[in-house]
Design a protein around this motif. Sequence first.
Motif, PDB file in Angstrom:
ATOM      1  N   ALA A   1      -3.961  -1.064 -16.191  1.00  0.00           N
ATOM      2  CA  ALA A   1      -3.799  -1.596 -14.833  1.00  0.00           C
ATOM      3  C   ALA A   1      -2.623  -2.571 -14.772  1.00  0.00           C
ATOM      4  N   LEU A   2      -2.493  -3.418 -15.799  1.00  0.00           N
ATOM      5  CA  LEU A   2      -1.404  -4.401 -15.793  1.00  0.00           C
ATOM      6  C   LEU A   2      -0.043  -3.727 -15.901  1.00  0.00           C
ATOM      7  N   GLN A   3      -0.011  -2.629 -16.654  1.00  0.00           N
ATOM      8  CA  GLN A   3       1.235  -1.876 -16.776  1.00  0.00           C
ATOM      9  C   GLN A   3       1.666  -1.339 -15.409  1.00  0.00           C
ATOM     10  N   LYS A   4       0.703  -0.766 -14.691  1.00  0.00           N
ATOM     11  CA  LYS A   4       0.972  -0.232 -13.347  1.00  0.00           C
ATOM     12  C   LYS A   4       1.470  -1.354 -12.435  1.00  0.00           C
ATOM     13  N   CYS A   5       0.751  -2.478 -12.464  1.00  0.00           N
ATOM     14  CA  CYS A   5       1.093  -3.587 -11.568  1.00  0.00           C
ATOM     15  C   CYS A   5       2.474  -4.153 -11.873  1.00  0.00           C
ATOM     16  N   SER A   6       2.792  -4.305 -13.155  1.00  0.00           N
ATOM     17  CA  SER A   6       4.082  -4.934 -13.442  1.00  0.00           C
ATOM     18  C   SER A   6       5.233  -3.985 -13.098  1.00  0.00           C
ATOM     19  N   ARG A   7       4.995  -2.683 -13.199  1.00  0.00           N
ATOM     20  CA  ARG A   7       6.014  -1.710 -12.774  1.00  0.00           C
ATOM     21  C   ARG A   7       6.247  -1.812 -11.256  1.00  0.00           C
ATOM     22  N   VAL A   8       5.146  -1.949 -10.498  1.00  0.00           N
ATOM     23  CA  VAL A   8       5.270  -2.081  -9.044  1.00  0.00           C
ATOM     24  C   VAL A   8       6.013  -3.377  -8.691  1.00  0.00           C
ATOM     25  N   MET A   9       5.741  -4.451  -9.437  1.00  0.00           N
ATOM     26  CA  MET A   9       6.437  -5.716  -9.169  1.00  0.00           C
ATOM     27  C   MET A   9       7.939  -5.565  -9.388  1.00  0.00           C
ATOM     28  N   GLU A  10       8.298  -4.810 -10.405  1.00  0.00           N
ATOM     29  CA  GLU A  10       9.715  -4.551 -10.688  1.00  0.00           C
ATOM     30  C   GLU A  10      10.376  -3.824  -9.505  1.00  0.00           C
ATOM     31  N   LEU A  11       9.660  -2.811  -8.987  1.00  0.00           N
ATOM     32  CA  LEU A  11      10.198  -2.041  -7.860  1.00  0.00           C
ATOM     33  C   LEU A  11      10.301  -2.902  -6.605  1.00  0.00           C
ATOM     34  N   LEU A  12       9.304  -3.772  -6.411  1.00  0.00           N
ATOM     35  CA  LEU A  12       9.329  -4.643  -5.232  1.00  0.00           C
ATOM     36  C   LEU A  12      10.497  -5.618  -5.314  1.00  0.00           C
TER      37      LEU A  12
ATOM     38  N   GLU B   1       0.802  -1.223   0.000  1.00  0.00           N
ATOM     39  CA  GLU B   1       0.000   0.000   0.000  1.00  0.00           C
ATOM     40  C   GLU B   1       0.838   1.278   0.000  1.00  0.00           C
ATOM     41  N   TYR B   2       2.104   1.130   0.317  1.00  0.00           N
ATOM     42  CA  TYR B   2       3.031   2.262   0.202  1.00  0.00           C
ATOM     43  C   TYR B   2       2.927   2.874  -1.199  1.00  0.00           C
ATOM     44  N   TYR B   3       2.779   2.000  -2.205  1.00  0.00           N
ATOM     45  CA  TYR B   3       2.738   2.466  -3.599  1.00  0.00           C
ATOM     46  C   TYR B   3       1.395   3.055  -4.005  1.00  0.00           C
ATOM     47  N   THR B   4       0.407   2.976  -3.101  1.00  0.00           N
ATOM     48  CA  THR B   4      -0.899   3.555  -3.430  1.00  0.00           C
ATOM     49  C   THR B   4      -0.978   5.019  -2.993  1.00  0.00           C
ATOM     50  N   ARG B   5       0.145   5.530  -2.444  1.00  0.00           N
ATOM     51  CA  ARG B   5       0.194   6.953  -2.071  1.00  0.00           C
ATOM     52  C   ARG B   5       1.238   7.648  -2.948  1.00  0.00           C
ATOM     53  N   PRO B   6       0.938   8.854  -3.420  1.00  0.00           N
ATOM     54  CA  PRO B   6       1.929   9.549  -4.254  1.00  0.00           C
ATOM     55  C   PRO B   6       3.219   9.772  -3.456  1.00  0.00           C
ATOM     56  N   GLN B   7       4.371   9.515  -4.098  1.00  0.00           N
ATOM     57  CA  GLN B   7       5.655   9.670  -3.408  1.00  0.00           C
ATOM     58  C   GLN B   7       6.425  10.846  -4.001  1.00  0.00           C
ATOM     59  N   GLY B   8       7.128  11.577  -3.134  1.00  0.00           N
ATOM     60  CA  GLY B   8       7.975  12.682  -3.585  1.00  0.00           C
ATOM     61  C   GLY B   8       7.194  13.731  -4.346  1.00  0.00           C
TER      62      GLY B   8
ATOM     63  N   ARG C   1      -7.358   0.903  -5.842  1.00  0.00           N
ATOM     64  CA  ARG C   1      -8.287  -0.210  -6.087  1.00  0.00           C
ATOM     65  C   ARG C   1      -7.573  -1.460  -6.625  1.00  0.00           C
ATOM     66  N   LEU C   2      -6.312  -1.304  -7.070  1.00  0.00           N
ATOM     67  CA  LEU C   2      -5.579  -2.469  -7.581  1.00  0.00           C
ATOM     68  C   LEU C   2      -4.786  -3.182  -6.485  1.00  0.00           C
ATOM     69  N   ALA C   3      -4.685  -2.535  -5.306  1.00  0.00           N
ATOM     70  CA  ALA C   3      -3.846  -3.109  -4.243  1.00  0.00           C
ATOM     71  C   ALA C   3      -4.355  -4.484  -3.797  1.00  0.00           C
ATOM     72  N   GLY C   4      -5.665  -4.607  -3.600  1.00  0.00           N
ATOM     73  CA  GLY C   4      -6.241  -5.881  -3.148  1.00  0.00           C
ATOM     74  C   GLY C   4      -5.989  -7.010  -4.142  1.00  0.00           C
ATOM     75  N   PRO C   5      -6.412  -6.823  -5.418  1.00  0.00           N
ATOM     76  CA  PRO C   5      -6.190  -7.885  -6.410  1.00  0.00           C
ATOM     77  C   PRO C   5      -4.707  -8.237  -6.586  1.00  0.00           C
ATOM     78  N   LEU C   6      -3.839  -7.228  -6.559  1.00  0.00           N
ATOM     79  CA  LEU C   6      -2.410  -7.507  -6.753  1.00  0.00           C
ATOM     80  C   LEU C   6      -1.840  -8.249  -5.541  1.00  0.00           C
TER      81      LEU C   6
END
Length: 356
Positions: free
Chosen positions: A147-158, A96-103, A113-118
């Motif tokens: 949505a998939l683009q967003k999710c796969s970018r977050v997976m890369e960061l994780l 959920e850290y990634y569901t808040r705007p950073q910097g 809304r994608l946090a739960g499914p991901l």
Amino acid sequence: MTPLMHAAYKGKADMCRLLLQHGADVNCNQHEYGYTALMFAGLSGKTDITSMMLDAGAEIDLVNSVGRTAAQMAAFVGQHDCVTVINNFFSRARLEYYTRPQGVDTEPMLPPRLAGPLHKIIMTTNLNPVKIVLLVKEEPALVDPWALQKCSRVMELLCEQCVQQQDMNEVLAMKMHYLGCVLNKCLSFLQNREDKLDSLLRSLLRGRDSDGFPQYQEKFIRDCIRKFPYCETNLLQELVRSIAPVEIGNDPTAFAVLSQALTGQMAFVEGDYCVTCGEKGADKRCSLCKAVVYCSLACQKLHWFTHKKMCGSMQDQDAKAQDTPKLIKQSKADQFIYMITNISHYNNPIIKCDFW
Ligand SMILES: [Zn+2]
Ligand SMILES: [Zn+2]
């Protein structure tokens, strides 16, 4: 020792639940040697209690008086299932850290809304790519290129975060990378194929003509592993060493090796895994050949387009096997266990990642 620690150590799940519901502190380490309830859960070998402690917010990085984490203590006493549960745990809060705007960003990296499914996908311990695509298909919010683009970018960061954190977690990093690759594959099929995820499922399941082996799936998983960006990690080296010499179609499959490394599960040895999605405890046998087993009618239907080409010859094999002593039927599984338990060569020199 707190009552929660005591209940965890004794494997009393109901008591643990009751104590947590009434506000027991899951991270209390006021123990003579700095043990926590999670450490006791790991020592007891109870995966349900270990999960319960994690869900209740147990910190996995806390150490006892001699600097050992709960996972290290569980490993020390041979409770590997608990080690898997701890190492695969990923808190919703961390995502959920990634569901808040950073910097200076005005938009969050991940729409809330994608946090739960991901998170549901991240927590899966069944890494079969078909299962992951089915999980994506189940979530309308994810069946969308944006949505998939967003999710796969977050997976890369994780993945990056898991490698760079102080106590590097290679297993979780590889899992994040692999899941990200599957999401990316979903994205490319959504964008480029007419029947979208269904055509990805068929590609992953289609068996080759000679023996029905799903070679697209095998090549896809090998490719995911090969693309892991941290070449120097021991885990990658070990995976490459185990898979590279195996000819496509032979055991162990890339899926079996990856799954064993990431979850500790011996995939396909006991024979009760769904041949379509890899789910454990499958009990619906093909009524014609009796050689393949499914977790559901939906999985059987999904597999039929390719299984029907092999079903006939498998019926013949089944008839022959009736006369074969059980010992011989067992030998392939034994051989497989032998291969998979002999894949640790941490001391070997580093080999190149582009091995295959
Ligand atoms: Zn299934
Ligand atoms: Zn059949």
